[in-house]
Design a protein around this motif. Structure first.
Motif, PDB file in Angstrom:
ATOM      1  N   LEU A 145     -11.667   9.969   0.932  1.00 27.60           N
ATOM      2  CA  LEU A 145     -10.362   9.582   0.395  1.00 27.60           C
ATOM      3  C   LEU A 145      -9.240  10.177   1.213  1.00 27.60           C
ATOM      4  CD1 LEU A 145     -10.330  10.161  -3.443  1.00 27.60           C
ATOM      5  CD2 LEU A 145     -10.507   8.016  -2.203  1.00 27.60           C
ATOM      6  N   ALA A 146      -8.111   9.481   1.262  1.00 26.51           N
ATOM      7  CA  ALA A 146      -6.903  10.082   1.818  1.00 26.51           C
ATOM      8  C   ALA A 146      -5.697   9.370   1.251  1.00 26.51           C
ATOM      9  CB  ALA A 146      -6.912   9.968   3.337  1.00 26.51           C
ATOM     10  N   ALA A 147      -4.643  10.140   1.006  1.00 29.06           N
ATOM     11  CA  ALA A 147      -3.366   9.525   0.645  1.00 29.06           C
ATOM     12  C   ALA A 147      -2.506   9.619   1.888  1.00 29.06           C
ATOM     13  CB  ALA A 147      -2.732  10.265  -0.521  1.00 29.06           C
ATOM     14  N   ALA A 148      -2.307   8.502   2.558  1.00 27.98           N
ATOM     15  CA  ALA A 148      -1.555   8.516   3.812  1.00 27.98           C
ATOM     16  C   ALA A 148      -0.829   7.201   3.999  1.00 27.98           C
ATOM     17  CB  ALA A 148      -2.511   8.741   4.982  1.00 27.98           C
ATOM     18  N   THR A 149       0.236   7.236   4.803  1.00 27.34           N
ATOM     19  CA  THR A 149       0.969   5.998   5.048  1.00 27.34           C
ATOM     20  C   THR A 149       1.257   5.767   6.533  1.00 27.34           C
ATOM     21  OG1 THR A 149       3.012   7.195   4.648  1.00 27.34           O
ATOM     22  CG2 THR A 149       2.165   5.911   2.810  1.00 27.34           C
ATOM     23  N   SER A 150       1.012   6.779   7.359  1.00 30.52           N
ATOM     24  CA  SER A 150       1.343   6.609   8.771  1.00 30.52           C
ATOM     25  C   SER A 150       0.204   5.929   9.525  1.00 30.52           C
ATOM     26  CB  SER A 150       1.637   7.970   9.408  1.00 30.52           C
ATOM     27  OG  SER A 150       1.545   7.847  10.810  1.00 30.52           O
ATOM     28  N   VAL A 151       0.508   4.775  10.096  1.00 29.42           N
ATOM     29  CA  VAL A 151      -0.518   4.024  10.823  1.00 29.42           C
ATOM     30  C   VAL A 151      -0.939   4.785  12.076  1.00 29.42           C
ATOM     31  CG1 VAL A 151      -0.991   1.868  12.034  1.00 29.42           C
ATOM     32  CG2 VAL A 151       0.279   1.839   9.905  1.00 29.42           C
ATOM     33  N   ARG A 152       0.023   5.500  12.673  1.00 28.59           N
ATOM     34  CA  ARG A 152      -0.295   6.255  13.887  1.00 28.59           C
ATOM     35  C   ARG A 152      -1.363   7.311  13.573  1.00 28.59           C
ATOM     36  NH1 ARG A 152       2.607   6.389  18.468  1.00 28.59           N
ATOM     37  NH2 ARG A 152       4.478   5.600  17.474  1.00 28.59           N
TER      38      ARG A 152
END
Ligand code: TYD
Ligand code: MG
Length: 466
Positions: A145-152
């Protein structure tokens, strides 16, 4: 000329314009066009510089088909065409709150038994996802799992990790790329993020599942701007008032379209519905006027649904025509044919039509079932409760044969129906093959009206005898 690097893009369909407008010419939506900086309205041409020559190959060659990843959530696998194809991108669109995150968490939960699965959420915190997993009974499953928003960050991570099987991005509208000026959720961000993620999915050979919210507001780009980029487009639909959810394939490079998967939203997540007909007909009470059972086909499966009509005196100058689950234009056509060809008038009457259970029927084969429901509602006379109806109605009132009649009738027989109203030729053929079915072959709508009034006569005679 000054260089212009601002474009006006429709957030619904992605069409670019040189200047702002209130309505998008391409998709007809209002207030969906917003200004996007850093995106050129007219892309640059090729410029100078030479490309490399492309080598062509024949259609036959040694391209092996990789085995599909099967999630064992059968309804999902079937809609995908028999499981996920490695290196493919699947878009799962749907209204907010319909159950996309729940579905995909369940799918990766099952896939994680054999594949390494990653679930990235830009909408919920890790705690929230864990809570959901507990509710779904998936807390033991091996999902990263991860809460992330950066595509990079995501690309860097995926580049490094070895043997990734499945990646879920929930949702694409929360992802962003820092090199673009526009805010997350705009067409430019959504498109570029998806492009980058699809590219790495193809290169590293993992299956990418992208969630896309269908939005009505113009400030967030809808999934339609991505439809041409992905291999498969699935829409998860349903009525929030009903517990049924339908997963529908709109486009599929690796399988059939028009296939549906039926789920039921319960307290502990989505349950598969293996026999949708039984479920759609569960609430049915036979012998009610205005209700018919339509034997339809959804993808490769026969699905029986109840079509309900109500005809009521209208107090309005223009009577109401309200439809749920079917096409309004198609209802108008059936009404017009009944009026013009059969002399049945619906003038001064409100007409309501409903496909029970929240299913959306798009087959023309439902015409005859709708006509039967309308006639039955108008006369306040129920159809025999053990009958199913299907057939397409033409403008002159003729009833045309439809495909896969055998399959429809077999399913109806399985569910205990023993009478059918079918197009002329089909009916005759069936009579010979299937003695168990009392079939009524109908060549023209007038024939249906006669048959229905015969039924009424008979039943009133019977009543009289008792
Ligand atoms: P969700 O998957 O969050 O929707 P989406 O990702 O499409 O926005 O589903 C949210 C709805 O589903 C919410 O109203 C609660 C309901 N739900 C259940 O009924 N049972 C469950 O087990 C779960 C997890 C959600
Ligand atoms: Mg969600």
């Amino acid at each position: 000329m000054a260089k212009r690097n601002t474009s006006y893009t429709c957030q619904n369909c992605g069409t670019s314009y040189g200047k702002w407008a209130g309505q998008c010419d391409s998709c007809g939506e209002w207030n969906t066009i917003i200004e996007e900086k850093g995106v050129e309205a007219v892309p640059k041409g090729l410029g100078k510089g030479k490309g490399n020559a492309i080598e062509f190959v024949g259609l036959q060659g040694a391209s092996e088909e990789a085995p599909r990843l099967v999630s064992t959530v059968k309804e999902f696998d079937r809609v995908c065409g028999g499981g996920l194809v490695p290196g493919s991108a699947i878009l799962v669109g749907g209204d907010p709150g319909i159950g996309k995150s729940t579905l995909l968490l369940q799918v990766v939960g099952m896939l994680s038994a054999k594949n390494s699965c990653i679930y990235v959420s830009g909408e919920e915190s890790v705690d929230q996802i864990r809570m959901r997993a507990r509710r779904l009974g998936l807390e033991e499953k091996d999902v990263s799992l991860a809460a992330a928003t950066s595509v990079r960050d995501l690309i860097t991570t995926l580049e490094k990790s070895s043997k990734v099987g499945v990646v879920v991005i929930d949702s694409i509208q929360t992802m962003f790329i820092d090199s673009l000026d526009s805010a997350p959720g705009t067409v430019a961000q959504v498109r570029t993020s998806a492009q980058e993620l699809i590219r790495i999915a193809k290169r590293r050979g993992f299956s990418l599942l992208i969630v896309g919210h269908v939005t009505k507001e113009g400030t967030i780009a809808g999934p339609r701007v991505l439809e041409h980029m992905v291999d498969t487009v699935l829409y998860f639909e349903g009525d929030r008032g009903h517990q049924f959810r339908i997963l529908r394939a709109i486009k599929n490079r690796f399988g059939p379209t028009d296939e549906i998967g039926v789920f039921e939203m319960t307290e502990t997540g989505l349950m598969e519905v293996e026999n949708p007909s039984a479920l759609f007909l569960a609430q049915r009470r036979g012998d009610i006027s205005g209700a018919t059972v339509f034997a339809g086909i959804e993808g490769s499966r026969p699905v029986l649904v109840e079509i309900q009509a109500l005809v009521a005196p209208s107090s309005l100058g223009t009577p109401r025509r309200a439809v749920v689950g079917w096409d309004t234009g198609r209802l108008s056509m059936v009404l017009a044919v009944l009026e013009a060809r059969c002399g049945i008038s619906f003038a001064g009457k409100d007409v309501y039509l409903n496909v029970a259970g929240g299913l959306r029927v798009s087959e023309p084969a439902a015409d005859l079932a709708v006509a039967a429901a309308l006639i039955s509602a108008l006369n306040d006379e129920p159809l025999p409760s053990d009958s199913v109806v299907f057939g397409e109605v033409g403008l002159s009132g003729e009833v045309r044969p439809v495909g896969q009649a055998d399959l429809r009738l077999k399913e109806a027989q399985k569910l205990g129906f023993s009478r059918c109203y079918t197009p002329g030729q089909e009916g005759k053929k069936k009579q010979q093959i299937d003695i168990g079915f009392q079939s009524n072959a109908i060549e023209h709508l007038r024939g249906l009206i006669d048959l229905l009034s015969d039924n009424t006569d008979q039943s009133s005679k019977r009543l009289g005898a008792v």
